[in-house]
Write a protein that holds these residues in place. Structure first.
Motif, PDB file in Angstrom:
ATOM      1  N   GLY A 141     -23.865  87.663 -19.621  1.00 52.05           N
ATOM      2  CA  GLY A 141     -23.055  86.666 -20.385  1.00 52.05           C
ATOM      3  C   GLY A 141     -21.466  87.370 -20.003  1.00 52.05           C
ATOM      4  O   GLY A 141     -21.095  88.310 -20.304  1.00 52.05           O
ATOM      5  N   GLY A 146     -14.931  86.754 -25.584  1.00 51.27           N
ATOM      6  CA  GLY A 146     -16.118  87.380 -26.125  1.00 51.27           C
ATOM      7  C   GLY A 146     -16.783  86.503 -27.439  1.00 51.27           C
ATOM      8  O   GLY A 146     -17.769  86.966 -27.923  1.00 51.27           O
ATOM      9  N   ARG A 147     -16.477  85.209 -27.286  1.00 49.47           N
ATOM     10  CA  ARG A 147     -16.813  84.561 -28.427  1.00 49.47           C
ATOM     11  C   ARG A 147     -17.112  83.048 -28.135  1.00 49.47           C
ATOM     12  O   ARG A 147     -17.163  82.018 -28.732  1.00 49.47           O
ATOM     13  CB  ARG A 147     -15.571  84.378 -29.433  1.00 49.47           C
ATOM     14  N   VAL A 151     -21.812  80.918 -24.236  1.00 49.61           N
ATOM     15  CA  VAL A 151     -22.166  82.156 -23.618  1.00 49.61           C
ATOM     16  C   VAL A 151     -23.067  82.870 -24.733  1.00 49.61           C
ATOM     17  O   VAL A 151     -24.062  83.450 -24.522  1.00 49.61           O
ATOM     18  CB  VAL A 151     -21.008  83.271 -23.334  1.00 49.61           C
ATOM     19  N   LEU A 152     -22.575  82.843 -25.895  1.00 47.59           N
ATOM     20  CA  LEU A 152     -23.204  83.611 -27.267  1.00 47.59           C
ATOM     21  C   LEU A 152     -24.581  82.717 -27.329  1.00 47.59           C
ATOM     22  O   LEU A 152     -25.622  83.642 -27.689  1.00 47.59           O
ATOM     23  CB  LEU A 152     -22.498  83.437 -28.510  1.00 47.59           C
ATOM     24  N   VAL A 155     -27.020  84.121 -24.897  1.00 43.75           N
ATOM     25  CA  VAL A 155     -27.492  85.576 -25.120  1.00 43.75           C
ATOM     26  C   VAL A 155     -28.468  85.666 -26.249  1.00 43.75           C
ATOM     27  O   VAL A 155     -29.567  86.532 -26.157  1.00 43.75           O
ATOM     28  CB  VAL A 155     -26.243  86.474 -25.279  1.00 43.75           C
ATOM     29  N   THR A 165     -30.106  91.654 -21.961  1.00 41.40           N
ATOM     30  CA  THR A 165     -28.772  91.023 -21.848  1.00 41.40           C
ATOM     31  C   THR A 165     -27.722  92.167 -21.523  1.00 41.40           C
ATOM     32  O   THR A 165     -27.510  93.197 -22.207  1.00 41.40           O
ATOM     33  CB  THR A 165     -28.506  90.241 -23.148  1.00 41.40           C
ATOM     34  N   GLY A 167     -23.498  91.918 -21.687  1.00 42.56           N
ATOM     35  CA  GLY A 167     -22.217  91.116 -22.074  1.00 42.56           C
ATOM     36  C   GLY A 167     -21.046  91.751 -21.522  1.00 42.56           C
ATOM     37  O   GLY A 167     -20.609  93.058 -21.645  1.00 42.56           O
ATOM     38  N   SER A 169     -16.772  91.373 -21.311  1.00 42.37           N
ATOM     39  CA  SER A 169     -15.824  90.633 -22.248  1.00 42.37           C
ATOM     40  C   SER A 169     -14.312  91.584 -22.190  1.00 42.37           C
ATOM     41  O   SER A 169     -14.714  92.580 -21.617  1.00 42.37           O
ATOM     42  CB  SER A 169     -16.256  90.371 -23.702  1.00 42.37           C
ATOM     43  N   LEU A 176     -19.793  88.769 -28.453  1.00 44.91           N
ATOM     44  CA  LEU A 176     -20.603  89.177 -27.417  1.00 44.91           C
ATOM     45  C   LEU A 176     -20.808  90.751 -27.208  1.00 44.91           C
ATOM     46  O   LEU A 176     -22.104  91.161 -26.830  1.00 44.91           O
ATOM     47  CB  LEU A 176     -19.851  88.655 -26.004  1.00 44.91           C
ATOM     48  N   SER A 179     -23.564  91.536 -29.757  1.00 43.99           N
ATOM     49  CA  SER A 179     -24.851  90.997 -29.620  1.00 43.99           C
ATOM     50  C   SER A 179     -25.588  91.464 -28.164  1.00 43.99           C
ATOM     51  O   SER A 179     -26.875  91.448 -28.159  1.00 43.99           O
ATOM     52  CB  SER A 179     -25.009  89.485 -29.514  1.00 43.99           C
ATOM     53  N   ALA A 180     -24.847  91.886 -27.153  1.00 41.54           N
ATOM     54  CA  ALA A 180     -25.565  92.096 -25.898  1.00 41.54           C
ATOM     55  C   ALA A 180     -26.086  93.585 -26.080  1.00 41.54           C
ATOM     56  O   ALA A 180     -25.784  94.507 -26.723  1.00 41.54           O
ATOM     57  CB  ALA A 180     -24.502  91.940 -24.698  1.00 41.54           C
TER      58      ALA A 180
END
Length: 306
Positions: A141, A146-147, A151-152, A155, A165, A167, A169, A176, A179-180
């Motif tokens: 992603g 990052g928000r 994309v979120l 992921v 995953t 991320g 950013s 992001l 969460s990645a």
């Protein structure tokens, strides 16, 4: 509407004091300021090299088990993913499905913005279902802020499917990043033009995507030394490059390289083995297959010094 307090806390959205009066500068001073800001990008990327290395390793592992590298993003981030994916087949001779780029809004968004596409969480899931996302794949992603909801959502969905995953950013502590599985967050600072993340953030993304695919392809045997021995020759310039690569590795004449390339059905790597080990096309192909496409391993098998 965006929450103003959250928005102002984001580095990518903050105002850059070094460029506050950029509109008052003459042209040379203007580009000097931009160049000065761009110099910060490589340093920011340097700080996240360990994370990039981890991403290369998991991507290589995915390729070896038959998985794909899938980029997903919106706007500039999506376009950069598509660019990187599209350059892998000609550079490394990969199948077009090995590296895939998805952008919010679909093909139309490559050239023109699509209204509200980056906010469409359901579209991200639909796009991943359309390409049959599988646990063997890797999802990257890409979102400077990052928000980005698109994309979120991608992921989150990928993780639910057992997909590893990554991320990328430019805002530490973003959704992001949190969460990645692997977060790559180069902090490039405020943009030259406030909020225009196609600038420093986009440059950082391009550098990281270059490293990710180049590193993984090196580890997949797609280069020999620093030569692109799996290049797909789609024009006269690239055919000539193939011949020069064969000459560089083998020390043969241009005419011999030309003949080997014809005999190898235009496959540079096979032609090199045919010349160096005096093999037929079939023999060279089998030898490469035995060593997963690595010329160096094939050379060692035949006692050819590296």
């Amino acid at each position: 509407m965006l929450d103003r307090d959250v928005d102002m806390a984001m580095i990518t959205e903050s105002r850059n004091p070094a460029t506050k009066y950029i509109d008052k500068l003459d042209t040379l001073d203007l580009v000097k300021v931009i160049n000065s800001e761009d110099k910060k990008v490589a340093s920011a990327v340097e700080l996240v090299l360990p994370e990039i290395a981890r991403a290369i390793e998991v991507t290589t592992a995915a390729f070896k088990r038959g998985g794909r590298l899938i980029y997903i993003g919106a706007g500039t981030s999506g376009r950069l993913g598509i660019l990187d994916a599209s350059e892998c087949p000609p550079t490394f001779g990969t199948d077009p499905d090995m590296v895939v780029g998805l952008i919010a809004g679909g093909e139309q968004a490559i050239r023109n913005p699509v209204e509200n596409a980056e906010d469409n969480r359901k579209a991200a899931i639909s796009d991943l279902l359309a390409i049959r996302l599988a646990p063997a794949d890797i999802l990257v992603g890409v979102a400077a802020s990052g928000r980005t909801p698109y994309v979120l959502s991608a992921v989150e969905f990928a993780k639910d499917q057992g997909v590893k995953t990554i991320g990328i950013s430019s805002n530490p502590g973003s959704e992001l990043e949190l969460s990645a599985d692997i977060a790559i967050t180069p902090v490039v600072g405020p943009e030259v033009i406030s909020g225009s993340s196609r600038l420093k953030s986009g440059t950082a993304q391009k550098m990281i995507l270059n490293m990710l695919t180049t590193g993984a392809m090196v580890k997949m045997g797609k280069v020999f030394g620093n030569l692109m021995v799996d290049v797909q020759a789609s024009n006269a310039k690239l055919v000539d490059r193939q011949k020069k690569i064969i000459m560089e590795v083998t020390g043969c004449t241009y005419e011999s390289a030309e003949k080997a390339l014809v005999d190898s059905q235009g496959h540079c790597k096979t032609a090199i083995l045919m010349v160096m080990a005096d093999l037929t096309y079939e023999e060279a192909t089998l030898l490469l297959d035995d060593h997963q496409g690595f010329i160096s391993a094939a050379f060692l098998d035949r006692g050819i010094p590296l």
